[in-house]
Each structure stands twice: as C-alpha cells, then as structure tokens.
Design a protein around this motif. Sequence first.
Motif, PDB file in Angstrom:
ATOM      1  N   PHE A   1       3.206  -1.220  -6.871  1.00  0.00           N
ATOM      2  CA  PHE A   1       4.284  -1.600  -5.966  1.00  0.00           C
ATOM      3  C   PHE A   1       4.987  -0.368  -5.414  1.00  0.00           C
ATOM      4  O   PHE A   1       5.172   0.627  -6.124  1.00  0.00           O
ATOM      5  CB  PHE A   1       5.318  -2.464  -6.694  1.00  0.00           C
ATOM      6  CG  PHE A   1       4.883  -3.886  -6.883  1.00  0.00           C
ATOM      7  CD1 PHE A   1       5.169  -4.845  -5.938  1.00  0.00           C
ATOM      8  CD2 PHE A   1       4.175  -4.261  -8.011  1.00  0.00           C
ATOM      9  CE1 PHE A   1       4.769  -6.167  -6.103  1.00  0.00           C
ATOM     10  CE2 PHE A   1       3.767  -5.575  -8.198  1.00  0.00           C
ATOM     11  CZ  PHE A   1       4.064  -6.531  -7.239  1.00  0.00           C
ATOM     12  N   ALA A   2       5.396  -0.468  -4.146  1.00  0.00           N
ATOM     13  CA  ALA A   2       6.270   0.542  -3.556  1.00  0.00           C
ATOM     14  C   ALA A   2       7.694   0.312  -4.051  1.00  0.00           C
ATOM     15  O   ALA A   2       8.004  -0.695  -4.695  1.00  0.00           O
ATOM     16  CB  ALA A   2       6.205   0.467  -2.034  1.00  0.00           C
ATOM     17  N   ARG A   3       8.548   1.258  -3.697  1.00  0.00           N
ATOM     18  CA  ARG A   3       9.896   1.302  -4.266  1.00  0.00           C
ATOM     19  C   ARG A   3      10.734   0.066  -3.934  1.00  0.00           C
ATOM     20  O   ARG A   3      11.362  -0.531  -4.792  1.00  0.00           O
ATOM     21  CB  ARG A   3      10.581   2.581  -3.754  1.00  0.00           C
ATOM     22  CG  ARG A   3      11.986   2.815  -4.245  1.00  0.00           C
ATOM     23  CD  ARG A   3      11.981   3.260  -5.691  1.00  0.00           C
ATOM     24  NE  ARG A   3      13.311   3.132  -6.262  1.00  0.00           N
ATOM     25  CZ  ARG A   3      13.784   2.032  -6.811  1.00  0.00           C
ATOM     26  NH1 ARG A   3      13.068   0.943  -6.858  1.00  0.00           N
ATOM     27  NH2 ARG A   3      14.983   1.998  -7.324  1.00  0.00           N
ATOM     28  N   TYR A   4      10.770  -0.326  -2.667  1.00  0.00           N
ATOM     29  CA  TYR A   4      11.537  -1.500  -2.256  1.00  0.00           C
ATOM     30  C   TYR A   4      11.074  -1.923  -0.876  1.00  0.00           C
ATOM     31  O   TYR A   4      10.299  -1.223  -0.220  1.00  0.00           O
ATOM     32  CB  TYR A   4      13.051  -1.220  -2.251  1.00  0.00           C
ATOM     33  CG  TYR A   4      13.513  -0.112  -1.319  1.00  0.00           C
ATOM     34  CD1 TYR A   4      13.797  -0.370   0.021  1.00  0.00           C
ATOM     35  CD2 TYR A   4      13.696   1.190  -1.788  1.00  0.00           C
ATOM     36  CE1 TYR A   4      14.228   0.642   0.879  1.00  0.00           C
ATOM     37  CE2 TYR A   4      14.124   2.202  -0.948  1.00  0.00           C
ATOM     38  CZ  TYR A   4      14.393   1.921   0.383  1.00  0.00           C
ATOM     39  OH  TYR A   4      14.812   2.926   1.227  1.00  0.00           O
ATOM     40  N   SER A   5      11.559  -3.073  -0.435  1.00  0.00           N
ATOM     41  CA  SER A   5      11.241  -3.581   0.895  1.00  0.00           C
ATOM     42  C   SER A   5      12.430  -3.354   1.816  1.00  0.00           C
ATOM     43  O   SER A   5      13.572  -3.605   1.430  1.00  0.00           O
ATOM     44  CB  SER A   5      10.919  -5.077   0.813  1.00  0.00           C
ATOM     45  OG  SER A   5      10.758  -5.622   2.105  1.00  0.00           O
ATOM     46  N   THR A   6      12.157  -2.901   3.026  1.00  0.00           N
ATOM     47  CA  THR A   6      13.239  -2.656   3.980  1.00  0.00           C
ATOM     48  C   THR A   6      13.676  -3.933   4.680  1.00  0.00           C
ATOM     49  O   THR A   6      14.650  -3.917   5.434  1.00  0.00           O
ATOM     50  CB  THR A   6      12.804  -1.624   5.039  1.00  0.00           C
ATOM     51  OG1 THR A   6      11.697  -2.150   5.786  1.00  0.00           O
ATOM     52  CG2 THR A   6      12.396  -0.312   4.379  1.00  0.00           C
ATOM     53  N   ASP A   7      12.956  -5.040   4.461  1.00  0.00           N
ATOM     54  CA  ASP A   7      13.300  -6.316   5.079  1.00  0.00           C
ATOM     55  C   ASP A   7      13.436  -7.388   4.002  1.00  0.00           C
ATOM     56  O   ASP A   7      13.260  -7.129   2.819  1.00  0.00           O
ATOM     57  CB  ASP A   7      12.238  -6.727   6.113  1.00  0.00           C
ATOM     58  CG  ASP A   7      10.832  -6.768   5.519  1.00  0.00           C
ATOM     59  OD1 ASP A   7      10.703  -7.101   4.325  1.00  0.00           O
ATOM     60  OD2 ASP A   7       9.864  -6.451   6.228  1.00  0.00           O
ATOM     61  N   ASP A   8      13.772  -8.610   4.436  1.00  0.00           N
ATOM     62  CA  ASP A   8      13.951  -9.707   3.492  1.00  0.00           C
ATOM     63  C   ASP A   8      12.636 -10.301   3.006  1.00  0.00           C
ATOM     64  O   ASP A   8      12.616 -11.041   2.028  1.00  0.00           O
ATOM     65  CB  ASP A   8      14.758 -10.837   4.156  1.00  0.00           C
ATOM     66  CG  ASP A   8      16.231 -10.487   4.309  1.00  0.00           C
ATOM     67  OD1 ASP A   8      16.724  -9.667   3.518  1.00  0.00           O
ATOM     68  OD2 ASP A   8      16.876 -11.028   5.225  1.00  0.00           O
ATOM     69  N   GLU A   9      11.530  -9.998   3.702  1.00  0.00           N
ATOM     70  CA  GLU A   9      10.272 -10.707   3.473  1.00  0.00           C
ATOM     71  C   GLU A   9       9.303  -9.968   2.554  1.00  0.00           C
ATOM     72  O   GLU A   9       8.165 -10.397   2.410  1.00  0.00           O
ATOM     73  CB  GLU A   9       9.592 -10.969   4.824  1.00  0.00           C
ATOM     74  CG  GLU A   9      10.431 -11.755   5.801  1.00  0.00           C
ATOM     75  CD  GLU A   9       9.778 -11.876   7.165  1.00  0.00           C
ATOM     76  OE1 GLU A   9       8.527 -11.983   7.221  1.00  0.00           O
ATOM     77  OE2 GLU A   9      10.501 -11.854   8.169  1.00  0.00           O
ATOM     78  N   TRP A  10       9.705  -8.841   2.020  1.00  0.00           N
ATOM     79  CA  TRP A  10       8.822  -8.014   1.201  1.00  0.00           C
ATOM     80  C   TRP A  10       7.670  -7.438   2.028  1.00  0.00           C
ATOM     81  O   TRP A  10       6.656  -7.040   1.480  1.00  0.00           O
ATOM     82  CB  TRP A  10       8.223  -8.783   0.010  1.00  0.00           C
ATOM     83  CG  TRP A  10       9.207  -9.464  -0.886  1.00  0.00           C
ATOM     84  CD1 TRP A  10       9.399 -10.803  -1.009  1.00  0.00           C
ATOM     85  CD2 TRP A  10      10.124  -8.846  -1.803  1.00  0.00           C
ATOM     86  NE1 TRP A  10      10.371 -11.061  -1.935  1.00  0.00           N
ATOM     87  CE2 TRP A  10      10.825  -9.884  -2.444  1.00  0.00           C
ATOM     88  CE3 TRP A  10      10.411  -7.528  -2.157  1.00  0.00           C
ATOM     89  CZ2 TRP A  10      11.813  -9.648  -3.408  1.00  0.00           C
ATOM     90  CZ3 TRP A  10      11.384  -7.294  -3.103  1.00  0.00           C
ATOM     91  CH2 TRP A  10      12.082  -8.330  -3.719  1.00  0.00           C
ATOM     92  N   LEU A  11       7.828  -7.356   3.364  1.00  0.00           N
ATOM     93  CA  LEU A  11       6.716  -6.911   4.208  1.00  0.00           C
ATOM     94  C   LEU A  11       6.665  -5.401   4.348  1.00  0.00           C
ATOM     95  O   LEU A  11       5.631  -4.779   4.087  1.00  0.00           O
ATOM     96  CB  LEU A  11       6.812  -7.546   5.605  1.00  0.00           C
ATOM     97  CG  LEU A  11       5.777  -7.017   6.618  1.00  0.00           C
ATOM     98  CD1 LEU A  11       4.353  -7.307   6.153  1.00  0.00           C
ATOM     99  CD2 LEU A  11       6.024  -7.610   8.004  1.00  0.00           C
TER     100      LEU A  11
END
Length: 698
Positions: free
Chosen positions: A257-267
Amino acid sequence: MSHDENRPTNRLAAETSPYLLQHRHNPVDWYPWGEEAFEKARAEGKPVFLSVGYSACHWCHVMERESFEDEAIARLMNEYFVNVKVDREERPDVDQIYMSAVQALSGHGGWPMSVFLTPDARPFWGGTYFPPKDSRGMPGFPRVLTSIHEAWTNRRDSIMASAGELTNQLDSMGRVPESEGELSAELLDNAARQLARAFEPRHGGFGSAPKFPHPMDLRVLLREHARTGDAHALHMVRHTLGKMARGGIYDHLGGGFARYSTDDEWLVPHFEKMLYDNALLASTYVEAYQLTGDPEYARVAREIFDYVLGRMTDPEGGFYSTEDADSEGEEGKYYVWTLDEIREVLGPDRADTFAQAYDVTERGNWEGKTILNLPRPLEEAAASLGRDPGDLRRELDEERAELLEARGRRVPPGKDTKILASWNGLMIAALADGAHALADDRYLDAAEKAAGFILDRMRAEDGRLLHSFKDGRARFNAYLDDYANLADGLTRLYEATGRPRWIEAAMRMAEVMIGQFSDAEGGGFYYTSADHEALIARTKDAYDNATPSGNAMAATALARLAGLIGLSELDHHARRAVQSVRLVLEKAPTAAGQSLIALDFLLGEVREIAVVGGEDDAERVDVLRRIRSRFLPHAVVAPTPASEEDREEAERMVPLLQDRPTREGRTTIYVCEGFSCREPVLAEGLDEALGGSGSGGS
C-alpha cells in the motif's frame, strides 16, 4: 535526487541517512543535529533554522530543489542562521517536539518542517513548505528568512520571551491529565460508536480526503465484533478493506500500500510506500482473514509480505524503511500506465479485457495516465464481461505478472535503505502472526532473520538497543517505540516458533522499558530514556499517529508477555500505561486505537494455550497453524521448540510449559483460562477445546 558528485559537500556528507545525504551537495552550510551547531549559534548570536523531513517526502524534494539548491537563498540562510537538517525517521524525538511547536504556532503540521529556534534550541516560529517566491498566498522562503532575521535583530527580547512560553507549553503537551475512572468495556463500546460516526459509508475509511488507512482503528472494530457480535463494526472493516484493496492506493502489480489517498475513493495515492504502513495493514488483513475466512484478505496479506520480502529486505535480514513517491523527478511515474503501454505488453485482445477490469482508458484517470484499480469486485467484472470468475482471475493474474515484469524495466523510485528497530518490530510481528495463518514458512524465516539481525547488529556494547542501522553502522539510542514494537514482535515470534531466544530477548526489552522509560509517578512511559540526550522537553506520546503510540505499544507488549510468563509486574505496568491515557480513551478514542487494543486484551479473559510437541514435529506445526487460523485476540500461545536442546530452556522461562507431558507421544494441547486448565487434548480434539471450528472463531 541526483547531484553532481564533483560538487563541494557540506557536513552532511559524513552522515548515513539517505535523506541527509540527499542534501550533502547543497550550497547551504548544513549541520546535523548536535552540540556543534548550537555552540556556533551561541557563539555568533544567531538563531537556528531547523529543517526536518524524510527521504520519501515529495515536498521535501521540491523545497530542496527550489530553495536549498538556490545559491542566493543559501547565502541568506548561511549569513543569518545556523542551519540544521534532521531526518525525522532517525530522530523522531526531535521531530516530535518541534512538530508540536509548529502545530501550536501555525495550527497545522507536516513535512518538510521548517522551524526557527533560539541558540538554546527553543522554538519561536515555524511552518512547513515555503515556495522560493511569494505564491498561492504563501510568503516566499527568502521573505521568511529576511523577516525572521529582522525580528531577531530588532525584537530579540520579545522573541526570547515567546520562545520561553512556547517551550513551557511544549513541556506540558503530551501529558494527559490523570483520570481515576475505571478501565471498562464501555470505553471500547464508546470508541466503536465514535468510529461509526466518523465512518464514510460510500467508500469506507474514516473522514474525508486526504484519506489514511487507520489500521489500528480497524483492528479495534474487529475486536468489538468478536467481543459483542456488533455487525456494523465488522461491516465497517470489511467495506474499508475491500475498497482499499481494489483502489489505486494498493499496488495491484507489485503488492503493498501507498501512504494515503489524496481523494475520498482510495484512487489517487501519495505514491510513497512506508514499511510501517504495510506492516500494520498486513496485520489487519491477516486478522480479518482469521475472523471471516475471506480468501481475499489472505491474498492481500500475502502480496504485502511478498512485496516486503522482494523489495524491502536487506540481504542481512533487516527491513528497509521506504520507497519514494518519485522516479525520474515525477511523482508516480513508475506506477502509472497508458492504454498503449498495456497493449504493447499484453497485445490488443488481452489488453482490452485487462483494461475493462482495471479501469484503463485512453483518457486515463490521473493526469492523462491510469492508476490501476478495480472499480468493481472481480465477480462483477466477470459478469459484465460474460466470463467465468475463476478463469478471469487466472488470466488477470498472468497479465499482472507480465506487466510487473515490464514495469521492472523502468527506473524505480528511490529507496531509503536504513533499518529502523521500531518499524522492523511491527513487520516482525505481522510476519510471525501471518506465517501460520497463511501457512507459509517463508514469512516465519524472514521474521526470524530480521529479529536476529536487530539483536546481533543493532545493540550497543552494553546490550542496549540502537534505533537505526545504515551502511554498516548502528546509531542513536533507541526510543520507546523501538523497545515496545520489538518486544511485541519478539513475543509473537516466540509464540510462532517456541524458540527461547525470542522470549528471552522480549523480556530484556521489557526490563529496559520499565527501568529507563516508565514514569513512576504518573504511570505510562516517556518517549526517551532516562539517560537520553537532554532536549527542551521529555514527552509522552499518548496518541497514535501513522504508527501506534509508544506508550500503547508498551502496554500491548507487556500485557502479552505477562500472559505468557505470568509475571504480575508486567501486567501492572501495562495497566498503568493504559490508565495514564484513560481520558484520551474516553474523549478522543479515534486517536488511541492501539491503547484500545491493549485495553481489550487486558479486559478479556486471557486464554493460555500450551502446545507440547510430540515425536512428529509436522503435527506440532499443523496444530500451530490451526490455532493461528483463528481470530483469538485474548489468547497467548506457548509452543515447545522444535529442537530438544531448546526445550528445557523454554520450559524454564515459560511456566505455562512446565509439567506438561505429551499423550501417546503426540503433540498435546493444554488450554487454560481463569487460572484453571482443561484436560489436555490431541490434535483431533483441538477444535472442541477452542470452541467451534476453522477460521472465524473468536
């Protein structure tokens, strides 16, 4: 970041941190953190500019390129300040204190962190990233430097007074007011209610973008479901884990997994990969698999472990820290695809099927390129394509392998190859728990090799743990989370193998934690040891951040050790550590997931399971795997070791194994609970002894 190696170097050239070494050719006269820098500041009457970051930090690279490489900006820095560069992963103690200062001063924090200090290390002004020129409502870094210099020159008395006030405030931060209330299950139920309020029902997770995985909170909800049967608690976990594993935050080709998602959708992820995220998420997926039996969770956990073993493991056994977001100067370039690139690797017909499954289009879904993701579960994708789900899965598996091979020919992201004891402890625990649950000895071998590396190569002459290893050198006194995470990892490694070396080392870690880090008056544990370098504050970390709080991990490790070896002093310190943050558990439980996990264990009726191997060691291993296929959050397992020479020592150290004969020369299981033990059983009676059968037991 690449530099001309023929350019002059500054003092950072003698460091081992990849992050510090990235700045060794800057025209800035950088100092590493240490007395030399502050002596110079005092002698010359200059303030200190402290810059804190880490090697996988995208905006750290941007600020270096824009400002620290700029000759004119460097001249201002060198003329007006003594400049200190810190890797937050090497010196989390320094980072923790001054991040609190920046948050108090500006209302937010992050990296790169930019803080201005008096010559005696007290902070008086700070922020994060600054552009090289005024833009987007932010002052340019030259303006910041000039303004701070003018204020230091003309209003120094005022600055010193405010620095003193802020330092007093920092000294009190992290000290949670004492709470005499009871440690009860109501705290766990209240936490579940708070998490339900924060839950985002459409895409899972908690809160809005940027969206972080919150593995500790998910593990709290798994325990809530196991304890109470709360169906919504399990739904929140399942929905989140499913959405994350199908999203772009997950590397569908290489795992992890990458660190975090920049959007709400985990995209759209922030593409850096951190060891600690993957350790914590692997543990979460393993536990979800144990509770539900869902093979998708097992697949994700395996792929995380395989990623770590393949890309993040040193030949000597330790686990590396991070992989950068950037390659060839572009964030995410290594990971994204165009439809033409997919067609070139797979051919047009196979590419079309893959593209429909993984959201690959001509337009792309991010800056004209595609971040691979599964908008629909595989079964739904198969139905829309008129395909058998099993056949489609096998085909996509082959195609992903081909694309991974093609991606491997690209320039990879930079890698921070320093080995941190704390993060390695988390991965050792995950691998030890996952090895039997997933029936893969490779994971156990990797965990043992990493543990041996840390114990052999990352300790000082007096046996005390060191925090970081790089280029053949172990450095820096270990912090609380180094001891706590490693103690937990070693304990779980003992439970998976029965080898006395691991339980003995875990006990040594516990002794140092109690002797050097505990707060005899207030309970709980300080972040730094009693004999650590004196900083402007000695803090406690009551709250989880991206990693579990050290205080909470100390409680977790001590409680588990106490369950195994029956030492009441360890249980006492574990309970005091949780009691010391009781107010946080009550008022802000979503910031204290690991403390809640420790509390759940302390409140549960601990089940002690002794596994005494017989003549056939394969049967002993099979029994351990069957136990570890279950979700047993309140159980500790004491197996006898495989080798006869270790068995006597293990029995001496772990009272649970004493006077436990085998029956009929076969592996024999003793289950004890509430200070009484049931009749021992053989392998065929295990399910009845534990209650129920197979995955999903609690």
